[in-house]
Design an enzyme around this catalytic site. Structure first.
Site, PDB file in Angstrom:
ATOM      1  N   ARG A 206       0.822  -1.222   0.000  1.00  0.00           N
ATOM      2  CA  ARG A 206       0.000   0.000   0.000  1.00  0.00           C
ATOM      3  C   ARG A 206       0.851   1.265   0.000  1.00  0.00           C
ATOM      4  O   ARG A 206       0.425   2.294  -0.507  1.00  0.00           O
ATOM      5  CB  ARG A 206      -0.937  -0.005   1.211  1.00  0.00           C
ATOM      6  CG  ARG A 206      -2.086  -0.966   0.999  1.00  0.00           C
ATOM      7  CD  ARG A 206      -3.037  -0.985   2.159  1.00  0.00           C
ATOM      8  NE  ARG A 206      -4.329  -1.525   1.739  1.00  0.00           N
ATOM      9  CZ  ARG A 206      -5.304  -1.848   2.570  1.00  0.00           C
ATOM     10  NH1 ARG A 206      -5.147  -1.684   3.864  1.00  0.00           N
ATOM     11  NH2 ARG A 206      -6.427  -2.322   2.111  1.00  0.00           N
TER      12      ARG A 206
ATOM     13  N   LYS B   3     -15.545 -15.179   5.677  1.00  0.00           N
ATOM     14  CA  LYS B   3     -16.962 -15.063   6.024  1.00  0.00           C
ATOM     15  C   LYS B   3     -17.853 -14.870   4.813  1.00  0.00           C
ATOM     16  O   LYS B   3     -17.655 -13.952   4.029  1.00  0.00           O
ATOM     17  CB  LYS B   3     -17.152 -13.855   6.935  1.00  0.00           C
ATOM     18  CG  LYS B   3     -16.673 -14.072   8.333  1.00  0.00           C
ATOM     19  CD  LYS B   3     -17.305 -13.010   9.211  1.00  0.00           C
ATOM     20  CE  LYS B   3     -16.659 -12.928  10.563  1.00  0.00           C
ATOM     21  NZ  LYS B   3     -16.542 -11.543  11.005  1.00  0.00           N
TER      22      LYS B   3
ATOM     23  N   GLY C 105      -7.543  -7.524   0.589  1.00  0.00           N
ATOM     24  CA  GLY C 105      -6.255  -7.359   1.241  1.00  0.00           C
ATOM     25  C   GLY C 105      -5.519  -8.670   1.402  1.00  0.00           C
ATOM     26  O   GLY C 105      -4.326  -8.768   1.095  1.00  0.00           O
TER      27      GLY C 105
ATOM     28  N   GLY D 238     -12.384  -4.053   0.729  1.00  0.00           N
ATOM     29  CA  GLY D 238     -13.734  -3.606   1.052  1.00  0.00           C
ATOM     30  C   GLY D 238     -14.240  -2.601   0.024  1.00  0.00           C
ATOM     31  O   GLY D 238     -15.389  -2.666  -0.418  1.00  0.00           O
TER      32      GLY D 238
END
Ligand code: ADP
Ligand code: MG
Length: 403
Positions: A37, A202, A360, A384
């Site tokens: 990043r 998830k 990520g 996200g």
């Protein structure tokens, strides 16, 4: 959306430019484990430096609780930025206080300062518009111009992302311009077949994007921890595997809708299991076993897609014209469960398609497993953010950069 090229054409010599970056790098025992990043914002910072701007770089790091916390200091990312730039970078130990103002006042044209973690101030993430606005006012006092380049944070309605650009002339940096260009290719007249591989832990994180993709993708390959909720919805015994029972109705509806829409929804045919979650620190051998997806023993936990599934998914990716991959296929952090993720990554590398890696952990997996990043069409810095874009949501940090 005005881009940094337009800003450079207008001239920035001697101007104070606030760059909202995303320096939220993974840290282990206080050390940066992946500086992707930081490298991602270099083109923007370098261009501003070369044009003679006084560059103020700001970011969040982790989730401090609205007050200074040394565990989340931006000092280390600032030092890495200096190494990568090959030039000194000043560091201010506050965000809007005397240290930040001193650091900015001390900048000569072409120099860079990093201010401390924006989330050390509660105003950054406040739900209350007034509180956020007050923090944005104080940040605005540091600069003449705003450049938004923290793609990983554009889905957040935070002061430095959403409120600050409203207070200053604002431009999109190179990273945001690139990321948005790529996401447009995945949403506006996408080249087909469009194949999506989804994994991660998830299913609830990915439900909204699956919902959207059922109207867009030709094929969806399911792996990772969330595959077990799909297998359970099929009526399979999944043993001790990760499962989200509350998501079973949604998953069942998706399977039905996929069939109705002619979207091929593929779930694992075999899985790698173990008696428990492996030790990711020691990476000690953990006795992995390959079993058929409909024959997971009750005391076993599924931790990766199996070799047959890896080969199946590779074949399902082979003829794609566009591929979006989000979420590791297994617990790739342990070598016993990295093969499924490797198989999918390799299929992207081998493919002629336009390939995009989002997420990520997926991006980290590509690097940690030793793949050449340039072999992929694009590796997104914002998991996200890219998912929410694909879900069709308006992202506050992008909306704020529109005129
Ligand atoms: P991304 O950041 O790429 O969007 P996620 O955060 O959704 O991905 O998920 C990444 C995590 O999912 C990894 O840490 C990985 O260990 C975990 N994971 C993958 N497969 C499984 C599994 N079968 N059981 C438990 N966790 C899993
Ligand atoms: Mg993740």
């Amino acid at each position: 959306m005005k881009t940094i090229d337009e800003l450079l054409a207008e001239g920035v010599d001697g101007k104070r430019v606030f760059v909202r970056a995303d320096l939220n790098v993974p840290l282990a025992d206080g050390l940066i484990t992946d500086d992707g990043r930081i490298r991602a914002v270099l083109p923007t910072v370098k261009a501003l430096v070369e044009a003679g701007a006084k560059v103020i770089v700001a970011s969040h790091l982790g989730r401090p609780k609205g007050a200074p916390d040394p565990a989340f200091s931006l000092l280390q990312p600032a030092e890495r930025l200096a190494e990568l730039l090959g030039a000194p970078v000043a560091f201010a130990q506050d965000t809007i206080g005397p240290a930040a103002h001193d650091a900015v006042r001390g900048l000569e044209p072409g120099q860079v300062a990093v201010i401390e973690n924006l989330r050390f101030n509660a105003g950054e993430t406040a739900k209350d518009d007034v509180e956020r606005g007050e923090f944005a006012d104080q940040l605005a006092a540091l600069a003449d111009i705003y450049v938004g380049d923290g793609f990983g944070a554009v889905h957040r309605k935070h002061a430095s992302v959403y409120d600050l650009p409203a207070r200053l002339p604002h431009y999109a940096g190179y990273l945001i311009a690139t990321e948005v260009g790529v996401l447009k290719k995945l949403t506006e007249d996408v080249k087909r077949p469009y194949v999506v591989a989804l994994g991660g832990s998830k299913v609830s994180d990915k439900l909204a994007v699956i919902d959207q993709l059922l109207g867009k993708a030709d094929r969806i390959l399911i792996g990772g921890g969330m595959a077990f909720t799909f297998l359970k919805a099929k009526g399979y015994e999944i043993g001790a595997s990760l499962v989200q029972d509350d998501q079973l109705p949604a998953v069942t509806e998706y399977v039905e809708r996929a069939e109705k829409n002619g979207v091929e929804l593929v779930v694992p045919v075999d899985v790698v299991t173990s008696a428990g979650f492996p030790d990711l620190k020691t990476k000690a051998p953990s006795n992995p076993t390959v079993v058929a997806a409909d024959a997971i023993p009750a005391d076993q936990m599924g931790l990766d897609i199996g070799p047959e599934t890896g080969a199946l998914y590779a074949s399902k990716l082979a003829d794609a014209a566009t591929i979006f991959w989000n979420g590791p296929m297994g617990v790739f952090e342990h070598p016993d469960y990295a093969e499924g993720t490797k198989a999918v990554a390799q299929a992207l590398v081998d493919s002629q398609a336009f390939t995009v890696v989002g997420g990520g952990d997926s991006a980290a997996a590509v690097r940690i497993l030793g793949f050449d990043e340039t072999a992929f069409g694009h590796i997104s810095t914002g998991g996200g953010a890219s998912l929410e874009y694909l879900e069709g949501k308006t992202l506050p940090g992008l909306a704020a950069l529109e005129d």
